[in-house]
Design a protein around this motif. Sequence first.
Motif, PDB file in Angstrom:
ATOM      1  N   ALA A 374       0.826  -1.200   0.000  1.00  0.00           N
ATOM      2  CA  ALA A 374       0.000   0.000   0.000  1.00  0.00           C
ATOM      3  C   ALA A 374       0.865   1.257   0.000  1.00  0.00           C
ATOM      4  N   LEU A 375       1.886   1.265   0.855  1.00  0.00           N
ATOM      5  CA  LEU A 375       2.774   2.416   0.965  1.00  0.00           C
ATOM      6  C   LEU A 375       4.199   1.899   1.045  1.00  0.00           C
ATOM      7  N   ALA A 376       5.016   2.209   0.057  1.00  0.00           N
ATOM      8  CA  ALA A 376       6.389   1.712   0.016  1.00  0.00           C
ATOM      9  C   ALA A 376       7.207   2.320   1.144  1.00  0.00           C
ATOM     10  N   PRO A 377       8.007   1.518   1.843  1.00  0.00           N
ATOM     11  CA  PRO A 377       8.878   2.079   2.875  1.00  0.00           C
ATOM     12  C   PRO A 377       9.981   2.913   2.233  1.00  0.00           C
ATOM     13  N   PRO A 378      10.612   3.800   3.008  1.00  0.00           N
ATOM     14  CA  PRO A 378      11.697   4.610   2.438  1.00  0.00           C
ATOM     15  C   PRO A 378      12.941   3.773   2.174  1.00  0.00           C
ATOM     16  N   ASP A 379      13.835   4.297   1.327  1.00  0.00           N
ATOM     17  CA  ASP A 379      15.104   3.634   1.058  1.00  0.00           C
ATOM     18  C   ASP A 379      15.974   3.644   2.303  1.00  0.00           C
ATOM     19  N   GLY A 380      16.803   2.580   2.441  1.00  0.00           N
ATOM     20  CA  GLY A 380      17.782   2.532   3.512  1.00  0.00           C
ATOM     21  C   GLY A 380      19.133   3.049   3.036  1.00  0.00           C
ATOM     22  N   ASP A 381      20.142   2.919   3.910  1.00  0.00           N
ATOM     23  CA  ASP A 381      21.487   3.392   3.563  1.00  0.00           C
ATOM     24  C   ASP A 381      22.521   2.321   3.890  1.00  0.00           C
ATOM     25  N   GLU A 382      22.270   1.108   3.405  1.00  0.00           N
ATOM     26  CA  GLU A 382      23.166   0.001   3.670  1.00  0.00           C
ATOM     27  C   GLU A 382      24.522   0.234   2.986  1.00  0.00           C
ATOM     28  N   PRO A 383      25.630  -0.025   3.692  1.00  0.00           N
ATOM     29  CA  PRO A 383      26.937   0.068   3.042  1.00  0.00           C
ATOM     30  C   PRO A 383      27.086  -1.019   1.980  1.00  0.00           C
ATOM     31  N   GLU A 384      28.075  -0.860   1.111  1.00  0.00           N
ATOM     32  CA  GLU A 384      28.332  -1.847   0.076  1.00  0.00           C
ATOM     33  C   GLU A 384      28.803  -3.147   0.714  1.00  0.00           C
ATOM     34  N   GLU A 385      28.295  -4.275   0.176  1.00  0.00           N
ATOM     35  CA  GLU A 385      28.686  -5.587   0.682  1.00  0.00           C
ATOM     36  C   GLU A 385      29.961  -6.069   0.006  1.00  0.00           C
ATOM     37  N   HIS A 386      30.678  -6.968   0.698  1.00  0.00           N
ATOM     38  CA  HIS A 386      31.914  -7.535   0.165  1.00  0.00           C
ATOM     39  C   HIS A 386      31.971  -9.013   0.543  1.00  0.00           C
ATOM     40  N   GLY A 387      33.082  -9.690   0.124  1.00  0.00           N
ATOM     41  CA  GLY A 387      33.380 -11.009   0.631  1.00  0.00           C
ATOM     42  C   GLY A 387      32.536 -12.125   0.071  1.00  0.00           C
ATOM     43  N   THR A 388      32.497 -13.259   0.811  1.00  0.00           N
ATOM     44  CA  THR A 388      31.620 -14.387   0.528  1.00  0.00           C
ATOM     45  C   THR A 388      32.280 -15.442  -0.358  1.00  0.00           C
ATOM     46  N   SER A 389      31.738 -16.666  -0.322  1.00  0.00           N
ATOM     47  CA  SER A 389      32.205 -17.760  -1.165  1.00  0.00           C
ATOM     48  C   SER A 389      30.997 -18.573  -1.596  1.00  0.00           C
ATOM     49  N   HIS A 390      31.023 -19.053  -2.834  1.00  0.00           N
ATOM     50  CA  HIS A 390      29.936 -19.883  -3.329  1.00  0.00           C
ATOM     51  C   HIS A 390      30.493 -21.201  -3.850  1.00  0.00           C
ATOM     52  N   PHE A 391      29.681 -22.266  -3.729  1.00  0.00           N
ATOM     53  CA  PHE A 391      30.088 -23.569  -4.227  1.00  0.00           C
ATOM     54  C   PHE A 391      28.845 -24.362  -4.601  1.00  0.00           C
ATOM     55  N   VAL A 392      29.045 -25.289  -5.526  1.00  0.00           N
ATOM     56  CA  VAL A 392      27.945 -26.132  -5.989  1.00  0.00           C
ATOM     57  C   VAL A 392      28.385 -27.585  -5.925  1.00  0.00           C
ATOM     58  N   ALA A 393      27.419 -28.477  -5.755  1.00  0.00           N
ATOM     59  CA  ALA A 393      27.706 -29.909  -5.704  1.00  0.00           C
ATOM     60  C   ALA A 393      26.584 -30.664  -6.390  1.00  0.00           C
ATOM     61  N   VAL A 394      26.944 -31.743  -7.061  1.00  0.00           N
ATOM     62  CA  VAL A 394      25.994 -32.622  -7.743  1.00  0.00           C
ATOM     63  C   VAL A 394      26.360 -34.051  -7.383  1.00  0.00           C
ATOM     64  N   ASP A 395      25.353 -34.905  -7.150  1.00  0.00           N
ATOM     65  CA  ASP A 395      25.656 -36.300  -6.817  1.00  0.00           C
ATOM     66  C   ASP A 395      25.077 -37.266  -7.844  1.00  0.00           C
ATOM     67  N   ASP A 396      25.331 -38.550  -7.642  1.00  0.00           N
ATOM     68  CA  ASP A 396      24.919 -39.576  -8.604  1.00  0.00           C
ATOM     69  C   ASP A 396      23.406 -39.790  -8.651  1.00  0.00           C
ATOM     70  N   TRP A 397      22.702 -39.312  -7.649  1.00  0.00           N
ATOM     71  CA  TRP A 397      21.249 -39.504  -7.603  1.00  0.00           C
ATOM     72  C   TRP A 397      20.498 -38.399  -8.327  1.00  0.00           C
ATOM     73  N   GLY A 398      21.232 -37.478  -8.908  1.00  0.00           N
ATOM     74  CA  GLY A 398      20.588 -36.395  -9.629  1.00  0.00           C
ATOM     75  C   GLY A 398      20.191 -35.236  -8.749  1.00  0.00           C
ATOM     76  N   ASN A 399      20.760 -35.150  -7.537  1.00  0.00           N
ATOM     77  CA  ASN A 399      20.504 -34.027  -6.645  1.00  0.00           C
ATOM     78  C   ASN A 399      21.606 -32.981  -6.813  1.00  0.00           C
ATOM     79  N   ALA A 400      21.253 -31.730  -6.620  1.00  0.00           N
ATOM     80  CA  ALA A 400      22.234 -30.652  -6.723  1.00  0.00           C
ATOM     81  C   ALA A 400      22.044 -29.673  -5.563  1.00  0.00           C
ATOM     82  N   VAL A 401      23.147 -29.084  -5.158  1.00  0.00           N
ATOM     83  CA  VAL A 401      23.139 -28.085  -4.094  1.00  0.00           C
ATOM     84  C   VAL A 401      23.821 -26.826  -4.605  1.00  0.00           C
ATOM     85  N   SER A 402      23.237 -25.692  -4.270  1.00  0.00           N
ATOM     86  CA  SER A 402      23.842 -24.388  -4.509  1.00  0.00           C
ATOM     87  C   SER A 402      23.917 -23.694  -3.152  1.00  0.00           C
TER      88      SER A 402
END
Length: 570
Positions: A374-402
């Motif tokens: 109904a009424l959009a909240p105002p913008d915030g002032d979050e600092p820029e984000e950094h860092g982090t790591s990502h990885f993916v995995a797949v197995d023989d059963w056809g399952n995948a993880v992100s």
Amino acid sequence: MSLRKLTFLAAPLLLLQGCTTVQARQAAPALHQGLVSAADPRAAEAGAEMLRQGGSATDAAIATMLALNVVEPQSSGIGGGGFMLRGDAKGQVVTFDGRETAPSGADPQWFLDDSGKPLPFMTAVISGRSVGVPGNLRLAEEAHERFGKLPWATLFEPAIKLARGGWVLSERGREFLVNAKNRAGHQPEGLALFYGADGQPLPAGTVLRNPALADTLSQVASHGTVWFYAGDNAKAIAREVAAETPRGGAMTPEDIAAYQAKVRPEVCGEYRTYRICGMGPPSSGAATVYAILKQLERFDLHALGPKSPTFWHLFAESQRLAYADRERYLGDTDFVSVPMKGLTDPAYLAARGMLISPDSTMPAVAAGTPQGIALAPPDGDEPEEHGTSHFVAVDDWGNAVSYTSTIEGSFGSGIMVGGYFLNNELTDFSFAPAGPDGRPVANRVQGGKRPRSSMAPTLVYDRGGHLFMTVGAAGGATIPVQVARALIGVIDFGLPVDQAVALPVLFAPGDALAVEQGTYLEAMIPQLKALGHGQVSARGLPLKTNAAVHTAAGWVGAADPRSEGAVARE
């Protein structure tokens, strides 16, 4: 071969709107199709070892996360949190929220000084104010209980071996020690581990050992996460954080004991002939990735191709729209109302996409009005984000993880406990709790709340319902853009997955546009300016994408060539 290993069946060729035919599937996967793609080869190998022992993609992902804590301590680990998507061959997606939480005593003035003004960013970071209750281990425990096959303690063996036996400091690792000594060397433990008597980072090639971390991991392996979240370890975390929190409301052992990982509703939508699934709030990842894609769906991106200035112009314009909505609406749904249905509604996004012109730039971009607000909240002032790591995995059963794991910035808050760094994730909150009109922003600090995140672990199913792709990225606020670029690379451009994750990045979360330095995008700056982009610069961007795609030859993994990432097979 067991029946469970025959989950991938033949599928028709995938004919895409405005695209060429992409890789077709073989009738069934070959044995030993499992793989892991991670930001460090030693962590990828730790996950692959779980697959060789008969483990699931979930087992492999957890072992990878733990090993990354050892060899890439600047980016992620058990002192931080993350988001995990697990998908199976039948189309079921389960999303796990291991995002850190603010202590119960935190309030909207958490990052304000005595005069009511926002603190300088690094003052907030290197202090107890920035530390949220870690969530990665509770996430791992919840996921393992549901989808693990190997014993819990087995998942810790590679990481414990690396921490106790030693690992070689890489050139990239040393660069982080040079650039972030204020965090890595903030406490004596970090100085002793990573720096010499002269105060300089140890040279690349040095064999590092972290017996304190090995002991911590051994305890969690033997006793479960209760050892981490209760007793002496929880008291040590609370004590260290409180000692560096210059105000009331500091983290307590009770805050740590109360932490729970949560299974959240997945956020899925159709793009071209694909089902794209991602992580909902408190992550902004799924909504932002999907908006970028869906707003571009009316354009023939394949015909334009990755060398077209028009494509990159369109990509920038779609980002501007998506990030305007992200900044205004996304937050922790346990505390604020987020109109996710409206933000991901195809009709809403198609209307937003009609604002994009291939010949000119929108003079100004504002958040839209999705259904359910109904009424959009105002913008915030979050600092820029950094860092982090990502990885993916797949197995023989056809399952995948992100799985995306983070401690936020390089070496987090700089506070160490038990050989691991504690996160500075709370600086992802808005520092100012309210807008100019006094109304509270969605991403303000509140006790027990989880800060908004850019992490965007993603799973993709083809039109036949077969699991087709798993992808995600690290790099703060650039994460949704990296993921969207990789998806467009595979789906629209028909590129092999390694070429898709190697595509350059253009980042346009607002009016200013940054192109990846040292790539062919730099030569397009005059053309982008001619289309109306007034603020265009070439910058080094924090980019690190990992992905895997199912092809006619089975699963193919890829790691970002900008990183030390690698793919390991079982």
